[in-house]
Design an enzyme around this catalytic site. Sequence first.
Site, mmCIF file in Angstrom:
data_model
loop_
_atom_site.group_PDB
_atom_site.id
_atom_site.type_symbol
_atom_site.label_atom_id
_atom_site.label_comp_id
_atom_site.label_asym_id
_atom_site.label_seq_id
_atom_site.Cartn_x
_atom_site.Cartn_y
_atom_site.Cartn_z
ATOM 1 N N HIS A 1 54.605 34.220 -7.032
ATOM 2 C CA HIS A 1 53.395 34.047 -7.844
ATOM 3 C C HIS A 1 52.546 32.894 -7.303
ATOM 4 C CE1 HIS A 1 55.788 36.412 -10.825
ATOM 5 N NE2 HIS A 1 54.601 36.941 -11.048
ATOM 6 N N HIS B 1 49.659 36.392 -3.759
ATOM 7 C CA HIS B 1 49.820 37.487 -4.727
ATOM 8 C C HIS B 1 48.491 37.771 -5.424
ATOM 9 C CE1 HIS B 1 51.212 39.904 -8.078
ATOM 10 N NE2 HIS B 1 50.813 38.969 -8.936
ATOM 11 N N HIS C 1 44.443 36.231 -12.754
ATOM 12 C CA HIS C 1 45.440 36.780 -13.681
ATOM 13 C C HIS C 1 46.765 36.019 -13.678
ATOM 14 C CE1 HIS C 1 47.384 38.585 -10.174
ATOM 15 N NE2 HIS C 1 48.395 38.908 -10.958
#
Length: 738
Positions: A476, A480, A516
């Site tokens: 993460h 990504h 996100h």
Amino acid sequence: MFVSCFCRFVFPSCLGCFFFCHFFVVLCFALFIVLFLVFVILCLIFVIFCLVFVVFLSFLSDFYHLSYVVVVFSFLLFHVLLYSLFCASFCYYVMILLLEICAWSSLFLQVLLVFAKEDSQSNGFCWACEKANFRCSMARTPESALECFLEKHHDLVIIDHRHSRHFDAEALCRICHVVVSMLTCVLSLRPDREEASVMPLINAGFNRRYVENANMMACYNELLQLEHGEVRAQFKLRAGNAIFTALEQSQEAIEITSEDQVIQVDIQSSKHKDRRKGSLDVRSTTSRGSDGSSQRRHSSMARIHSMTIEAPITKVINIINAAQESSPMPVAEALDRVLEILRTTELYSPQLGTKDEDPHTNDLVGGLMTDGLRRLSGNEYIFSTKQPHHLPSHLTTPLSLNDIPPRIAQTMENEDSWDFDIFNLEAATMKRPLTYLGLKIFSRFGVCEFLNCPEATLRSWLQVIEANYHSSNSYHNSSHAADVLHATAYFLCKERVKQSLDPIDEVAALIAATVHDVDHPGRTNSFLCNAGSELAILYNDTAVLESHHAALAFQITTRDDKCNIFKNIERNEYRTLRQAIIDMVLATEMTKHFEHVNKFVNSINKPLAAESVKSILTSPENRILVKRMLIKCADISNPCRPLELCIEWAGRISEEYFAQTDEEKRQGLPVVMPVFDRNTCSIPKSQISFIDYFITDMFDAWDAFADLPNLMQHLDNNFKYWKGLDERKLHSLRPPPE
């Protein structure tokens, strides 16, 4: 009977009653024994005295002899009668005391333990029953359990549900539930895991689920909670039913009043012939002075029922209820089952079938689709107390797309292709691919023109967002985020997606993909909830990370005009855009995975086969579903990438889960995904479970909508690759070199 009443008044608890009652029994019995012995001794002395006296009288005259004999036998008869009376009284009081003992013993809970074999869990419950002074019976087979249950009608039945091969626990529960409804179940769950749903257990008749824990005090506390909760409620319910049954069978008129002599219930005599058979005239009255409030309540309820606030699901339930009235019995029973399903809050949560035997699937579901055990450990995980990163001054960022270094520009030449290699861009940009790829993709979609913001503002915004991704995370990180942004842009170019979305939806999707996972700590929501992190407390253990990503993204954006890409758009447009971004970021939370997929299939996939495309795609509700599905597929699209990219992503996510398991063990936290132990984990098995459970159905639905044959081919190839490694019993990412 005084003893019984006194005990019930002074010692209401079972344990107090037990000791107090037995104290009185022992005391009274000892007293009677002492008196009895004293009386026997006195009688023997008296008899001996009388015999001696009779012998003495034999030397006297006949008259005196006869008189004294009569007197002596009169005394003997009197004492025999007195002795008989004493014996009768003694037997009476002993009988009363025995009845008291039986009465008190009937107050103790009777517990039936159904365990196929003896282990620490069964011993824990046996010890707990003994400590709580419950009468405990043990059964090893369903037959012996049923025989024992029919004989004693236990108040509490504990069925071992961990070893399904020994007996069918649910079938046994259904049989027992016909007679008594106070059941609990011991499940074969680890202490750090939760079931996806308890509905199968409830449908089988279980009232309570006990997570496996052999600790004796835990078993004891569970029994105490059951006694003071469900068991007492059942006792009260049975007592109430018995009272009303007696009242219904009564041949006389009955009035039940309160302490103030206000009639609460008035049941007319069943001798009245003008009453319908079996009917009761029950009039309940409230306390004095409450008539006005009662009328107001009735008026308010009438207004509520006349309001048009009925939810769609309520309308469906009402329609089914109406259909039941005129349906034959089999149809009515089927509709009852439909209503049970519709009334649950987990309409879109699947019930695990054969897949739940796979520990990898179980751990993935537990780790990704739950919010942890919600218990603090004392090792609270301090996270996100720091301020968000500001724009680093030492970074050399291009002034515009024209200033991008040639090597980086060359790497991004095929960024519109699905086979684009994000890891080459990561290496070329020194782990800062999001800024460069974002500049190119946002330029291709005209984001600056739509937002009416300079490219320099967009560049600053991309930089500060990327700076808030943790480069220390193996998965993460900003690579990504760049990968998800690339997938989002790829999906937005598909014809049917373009027909569904407006320009504002496309901009929202690109921004949502960029932010996100901003400030992701490299740990799951379950970990943060178990560790008692500040974020988990702030967001009430619900969508913790996703809520944080969305909130922080807007904080970063609006804090500084130099990177505020929203400052030049109208208020209403900004609110619409903000709502769309938040909704898409929250859609990446895995607890709602099946809800989003099922809604997409039922609202879009299925109707597309029967109706015109335009009427379906232009619906505002369906546009929201398309955007949610788009970002979800982009977020977990790694198994649909070319094999080399898929392998790299699989290694990175596994390493991040390994690190989480290590930290959970180090801090003494519940291990959310035990299979992700770096010493024992099979990465091929974990990928197979993830593809089989989460990916296949979702991408089948997305492919049916967006037409993505190349992705489905990659998915098939990758699945076969992992399957091949697993069949060879390999745990690594790649086969060993030959």
